[in-house]
Enzyme design. Structure first.
Site, PDB file in Angstrom:
ATOM      1  N   TYR A 113     -46.512  35.399  17.606  1.00 42.55           N
ATOM      2  CA  TYR A 113     -45.354  35.274  16.714  1.00 42.55           C
ATOM      3  C   TYR A 113     -44.133  34.840  17.496  1.00 42.55           C
ATOM      4  O   TYR A 113     -44.062  34.958  18.725  1.00 42.55           O
ATOM      5  CB  TYR A 113     -45.084  36.583  15.969  1.00 42.55           C
ATOM      6  CG  TYR A 113     -44.528  37.713  16.812  1.00 42.55           C
ATOM      7  CD1 TYR A 113     -43.145  37.876  16.975  1.00 42.55           C
ATOM      8  CD2 TYR A 113     -45.368  38.626  17.438  1.00 42.55           C
ATOM      9  CE1 TYR A 113     -42.632  38.910  17.730  1.00 42.55           C
ATOM     10  CE2 TYR A 113     -44.866  39.665  18.192  1.00 42.55           C
ATOM     11  CZ  TYR A 113     -43.496  39.806  18.340  1.00 42.55           C
ATOM     12  OH  TYR A 113     -42.984  40.837  19.104  1.00 42.55           O
ATOM     13  N   CYS A 114     -43.147  34.321  16.750  1.00 45.91           N
ATOM     14  CA  CYS A 114     -41.856  33.931  17.328  1.00 45.91           C
ATOM     15  C   CYS A 114     -40.814  34.043  16.212  1.00 45.91           C
ATOM     16  O   CYS A 114     -41.066  34.663  15.180  1.00 45.91           O
ATOM     17  CB  CYS A 114     -41.919  32.520  17.920  1.00 45.91           C
ATOM     18  SG  CYS A 114     -42.348  31.244  16.710  1.00 45.91           S
ATOM     19  N   THR A 115     -39.655  33.452  16.400  1.00 45.21           N
ATOM     20  CA  THR A 115     -38.565  33.615  15.437  1.00 45.21           C
ATOM     21  C   THR A 115     -38.880  33.006  14.075  1.00 45.21           C
ATOM     22  O   THR A 115     -38.795  33.671  13.045  1.00 45.21           O
ATOM     23  CB  THR A 115     -37.270  32.990  15.990  1.00 45.21           C
ATOM     24  OG1 THR A 115     -36.986  33.543  17.267  1.00 45.21           O
ATOM     25  CG2 THR A 115     -36.096  33.245  15.053  1.00 45.21           C
ATOM     26  N   ILE A 141     -40.888  35.690  12.404  1.00 44.20           N
ATOM     27  CA  ILE A 141     -40.250  36.966  12.063  1.00 44.20           C
ATOM     28  C   ILE A 141     -39.411  36.851  10.793  1.00 44.20           C
ATOM     29  O   ILE A 141     -39.411  37.749   9.944  1.00 44.20           O
ATOM     30  CB  ILE A 141     -39.361  37.436  13.235  1.00 44.20           C
ATOM     31  CG1 ILE A 141     -40.206  37.671  14.488  1.00 44.20           C
ATOM     32  CG2 ILE A 141     -38.591  38.698  12.865  1.00 44.20           C
ATOM     33  CD1 ILE A 141     -39.386  37.719  15.769  1.00 44.20           C
TER      34      ILE A 141
END
EC number: 1.14.-.-
Length: 350
Positions: free
Chosen positions: A199-201, A228
């Site tokens: 996952y990332c932003t 996110i």
């Protein structure tokens, strides 16, 4: 011939934005698709965006587009329609709407053509960036978090992870995405039989990272759809527990969106609980670090007594001291000290 770049000073633009009465919406989006002529695409999009008073940061490359922007609320739907009809590849594109938004995230439009929309450092002609892992939606994410066979991997930089992350997520300690990719492969060898969730932003980094992991022999790879931002929004809308802890760092003037009430980081000066990033007020430093209100008052917004003293000097003396000094803002890393970076707010493409 239309002007295809900004000609007004940053100070004037910022003052103009702050004086606006109409609220704005902060939006981020990306798309990996082939752009034959990035410069022509950039110039055409620039005219579309400026006509709608869009501010923000947009990168284009042969591999696609990466954007973080601010749009007047009254023009959001028009923007959406014009973006979707600009290129068939953009039709129906997911737009990540900011979770917390004061409308002051950007005050100028900057659009650049780059080699990559995310600097990945990959130089392997056999790498297929389209062979990505499977998407996970909010409910699936929560189920995976309860699965003992799943390992969550945070594909953001250390200063992002420090203020917020998913429960028990592994940090890949690095300062840039290009440093993370080989480290992720190395660190996860011992988890090769596990379900890898990345996952990332907003999704752009973990999508490419998932393809890189598959390229390196990992077969069970997922990534969170929309990152996110999309996860938190959908979880709230669906009444699901939000399992992200702390704050989501964002690459604009807000520097963060509150996801949960927990404060998991600490002031870099006194150690008090705090997760508010700021830049050192000394123009010769601009260190990105975490500072609590008490220390902000004590050090006048600076990262150290030395910078505080320098900030108090006459402007001419400050300029003299800055002359010839390594010009590049820095990011605080508790384990490694000050790290060079090119922007006060770090570049999301790095």
């Amino acid at each position: 011939m239309p002007v295809l770049h900004n000609r007004i000073s940053n100070d004037e633009l910022k003052a103009k934005m702050l004086a606006e009465s109409e609220p704005r919406t902060t939006i981020s989006f990306y798309k990996y698709f082939t752009i034959a002529s990035p410069q022509q695409t950039r110039d055409a999009l620039y005219q579309v965006f400026t006509a709608l008073d869009v501010f923000g940061r947009v990168y284009l490359a042969h591999e696609g587009i990466n954007a973080q922007i601010s749009v007047p609320q009254s023009k959001v739907e028009t923007f959406r329609q014009q973006l979707y009809t600009f290129d068939p590849a953009l039709d129906g594109l997911r737009l990540n709407i900011a979770l917390e938004d004061d409308g002051k995230s950007f005050w100028v439009l900057r659009m650049k053509v780059r080699d990559r929309i995310v600097a990945d450092g990959i130089d392997d002609p056999t790498f297929d960036a389209s062979n990505v892992g499977d998407y996970l939606k909010a409910a699936d994410v929560n189920a995976m978090l309860d699965d003992p066979d799943a390992v969550f991997i945070d594909m953001r930089n250390h200063y992002e992870y420090e203020v917020g992350h998913f429960e028990n997520a592994l940090e890949i300690p690095a300062d840039t995405f290009r440093e993370q990719l080989p480290k992720a492969v190395e660190m996860l060898r011992e988890h090769a039989d596990k379900k890898i969730v990345m996952y990332c932003t907003g999704g752009i980094r973990c999508e490419k990272a998932s393809a890189w992991m598959k390229h390196n022999g990992f077969n069970k790879v997922w990534h969170i759809e929309g990152g996110i931002i999309e996860y938190a929004r959908r979880a709230r809308e669906q009444g699901l527990p939000v399992r992200f802890i702390g704050k989501n760092f964002v690459f604009d003037e807000r520097m963060g969106e509150r996801i949960s009430d927990e404060v998991i980081a600490h002031c870099h000066q006194c150690g008090a609980p705090c997760d508010s990033h700021t830049n050192c007020k000394n123009d010769g430093c601009h260190l990105l670090f975490i500072q609590c209100p008490k220390c902000a008052s004590k050090f006048n917004g600076c990262c150290s007594e030395q910078c505080c003293e320098e900030l108090a000097l006459p402007e001419e003396e400050q300029r003299r001291r800055r002359a010839g000094r390594e010009n590049g803002n820095k990011i605080f890393n508790k384990s490694r000290g000050r790290l060079n970076s090119k922007l006060s707010i770090p570049d999301p493409a790095e």
